[in-house]
Write a protein that holds these residues in place. Sequence first.
Motif, mmCIF file in Angstrom:
data_model
loop_
_atom_site.group_PDB
_atom_site.id
_atom_site.type_symbol
_atom_site.label_atom_id
_atom_site.label_comp_id
_atom_site.label_asym_id
_atom_site.label_seq_id
_atom_site.Cartn_x
_atom_site.Cartn_y
_atom_site.Cartn_z
ATOM 1 N N GLN A 148 0.839 -1.189 0.000
ATOM 2 C CA GLN A 148 0.000 0.000 0.000
ATOM 3 C C GLN A 148 0.873 1.238 0.000
ATOM 4 O OE1 GLN A 148 -2.532 -0.210 3.411
ATOM 5 N NE2 GLN A 148 -3.827 -1.778 2.539
ATOM 6 N N PRO A 149 0.558 2.233 -0.816
ATOM 7 C CA PRO A 149 1.371 3.445 -0.825
ATOM 8 C C PRO A 149 1.230 4.190 0.499
ATOM 9 C CG PRO A 149 -0.558 3.684 -2.245
ATOM 10 C CD PRO A 149 -0.530 2.252 -1.775
ATOM 11 N N ALA A 150 2.347 4.728 0.970
ATOM 12 C CA ALA A 150 2.355 5.437 2.247
ATOM 13 C C ALA A 150 1.454 6.671 2.212
ATOM 14 C CB ALA A 150 3.782 5.841 2.617
ATOM 15 N N SER A 151 1.263 7.269 1.050
ATOM 16 C CA SER A 151 0.468 8.479 0.949
ATOM 17 C C SER A 151 -1.028 8.228 1.116
ATOM 18 C CB SER A 151 0.731 9.171 -0.382
ATOM 19 O OG SER A 151 0.335 8.321 -1.439
ATOM 20 N N SER A 152 -1.457 6.978 1.112
ATOM 21 C CA SER A 152 -2.883 6.705 1.228
ATOM 22 C C SER A 152 -3.384 6.899 2.658
ATOM 23 C CB SER A 152 -3.207 5.291 0.743
ATOM 24 O OG SER A 152 -2.640 4.340 1.623
ATOM 25 N N VAL A 153 -2.475 6.924 3.633
ATOM 26 C CA VAL A 153 -2.863 7.107 5.018
ATOM 27 C C VAL A 153 -2.142 8.332 5.567
ATOM 28 C CG1 VAL A 153 -2.838 6.074 7.314
ATOM 29 C CG2 VAL A 153 -3.169 4.630 5.311
ATOM 30 N N ASP A 154 -2.895 9.324 6.017
ATOM 31 C CA ASP A 154 -2.305 10.534 6.584
ATOM 32 C C ASP A 154 -2.792 10.674 8.015
ATOM 33 O OD1 ASP A 154 -1.214 12.971 7.210
ATOM 34 O OD2 ASP A 154 -2.350 14.109 5.726
ATOM 35 N N ASN A 155 -1.946 10.297 8.951
ATOM 36 C CA ASN A 155 -2.296 10.392 10.364
ATOM 37 C C ASN A 155 -1.879 11.721 10.974
ATOM 38 O OD1 ASN A 155 -3.366 7.794 10.380
ATOM 39 N ND2 ASN A 155 -1.349 6.899 10.706
ATOM 40 N N THR A 156 -1.396 12.636 10.157
ATOM 41 C CA THR A 156 -0.960 13.929 10.657
ATOM 42 C C THR A 156 -2.173 14.777 11.013
ATOM 43 O OG1 THR A 156 0.977 13.842 9.234
ATOM 44 C CG2 THR A 156 0.383 15.991 10.125
ATOM 45 N N LYS A 157 -2.189 15.260 12.257
ATOM 46 C CA LYS A 157 -3.256 16.162 12.682
ATOM 47 C C LYS A 157 -2.867 17.611 12.401
ATOM 48 C CE LYS A 157 -4.867 13.070 16.288
ATOM 49 N NZ LYS A 157 -4.929 12.822 17.721
ATOM 50 N N GLY A 158 -1.568 17.874 12.474
ATOM 51 C CA GLY A 158 -1.129 19.235 12.233
ATOM 52 C C GLY A 158 0.358 19.415 12.453
ATOM 53 N N LEU A 159 0.747 20.687 12.453
ATOM 54 C CA LEU A 159 2.150 21.054 12.597
ATOM 55 C C LEU A 159 2.376 21.886 13.850
ATOM 56 C CD1 LEU A 159 3.029 22.355 9.011
ATOM 57 C CD2 LEU A 159 3.309 20.047 9.907
ATOM 58 N N PHE A 160 3.530 21.691 14.441
ATOM 59 C CA PHE A 160 4.030 22.589 15.474
ATOM 60 C C PHE A 160 5.259 23.228 14.861
ATOM 61 C CE2 PHE A 160 5.992 24.388 19.052
ATOM 62 C CZ PHE A 160 5.009 24.576 19.994
ATOM 63 N N VAL A 161 5.185 24.526 14.603
ATOM 64 C CA VAL A 161 6.245 25.247 13.900
ATOM 65 C C VAL A 161 7.026 26.092 14.902
ATOM 66 C CG1 VAL A 161 6.745 26.933 12.084
ATOM 67 C CG2 VAL A 161 4.848 25.320 11.808
ATOM 68 N N ILE A 162 8.329 25.863 14.941
ATOM 69 C CA ILE A 162 9.209 26.687 15.769
ATOM 70 C C ILE A 162 10.018 27.551 14.812
ATOM 71 C CG2 ILE A 162 11.080 26.747 17.454
ATOM 72 C CD1 ILE A 162 10.118 23.996 18.418
#
Length: 160
Positions: free
Chosen positions: A35-49
């Motif tokens: 399965q391609p890794a791009s099919s599942v996105d478990n990222t909720k968001g970013l913490f940017v420093i």
Amino acid sequence: MSLFSKKTATLAFVLALLFPIQTMAAEPTIAAAAQPASSVDNTKGLFVILTDEEPMTQMMALVLSTQTIEQGKSVQILLCGQAGKLALKYSKQTMFKPINKSPQMLLAALIARGVAVEVCPLFLPNVNMSESQLINGVSIAKPPVIAQKMRAEGIKLFTF
């Protein structure tokens, strides 16, 4: 054992090493890997420093943060070091083409969209400024809270 039997046994052993027998138990692993890794996105968001004082780097960090919001993910921003100046009222602005906006303008737009923006607690006292000199919507970070937010599940950490 005859010489022929020894050679046959050795050949069978070598072939077994080269071509292992696949069992049914191995199939789910192979199927999952296919399965391609791009099919599942478990990222909720970013913490940017953001620490860099270079306006173009600041601009790119805020452009990417804006795009992350546009894609339905959350963004949290911590300004440290010279990047903390972005959060000061009347800070010098550098306009960038092609959108003719400054990092401060993008930061204000992100705040207006609900993005939490905080300055490092070391910033203000070490540049002889006070909280009253911060733009609306920017607060002073609390290290225990920031540490918790940075390691939250589904949050990716980006530093600029």
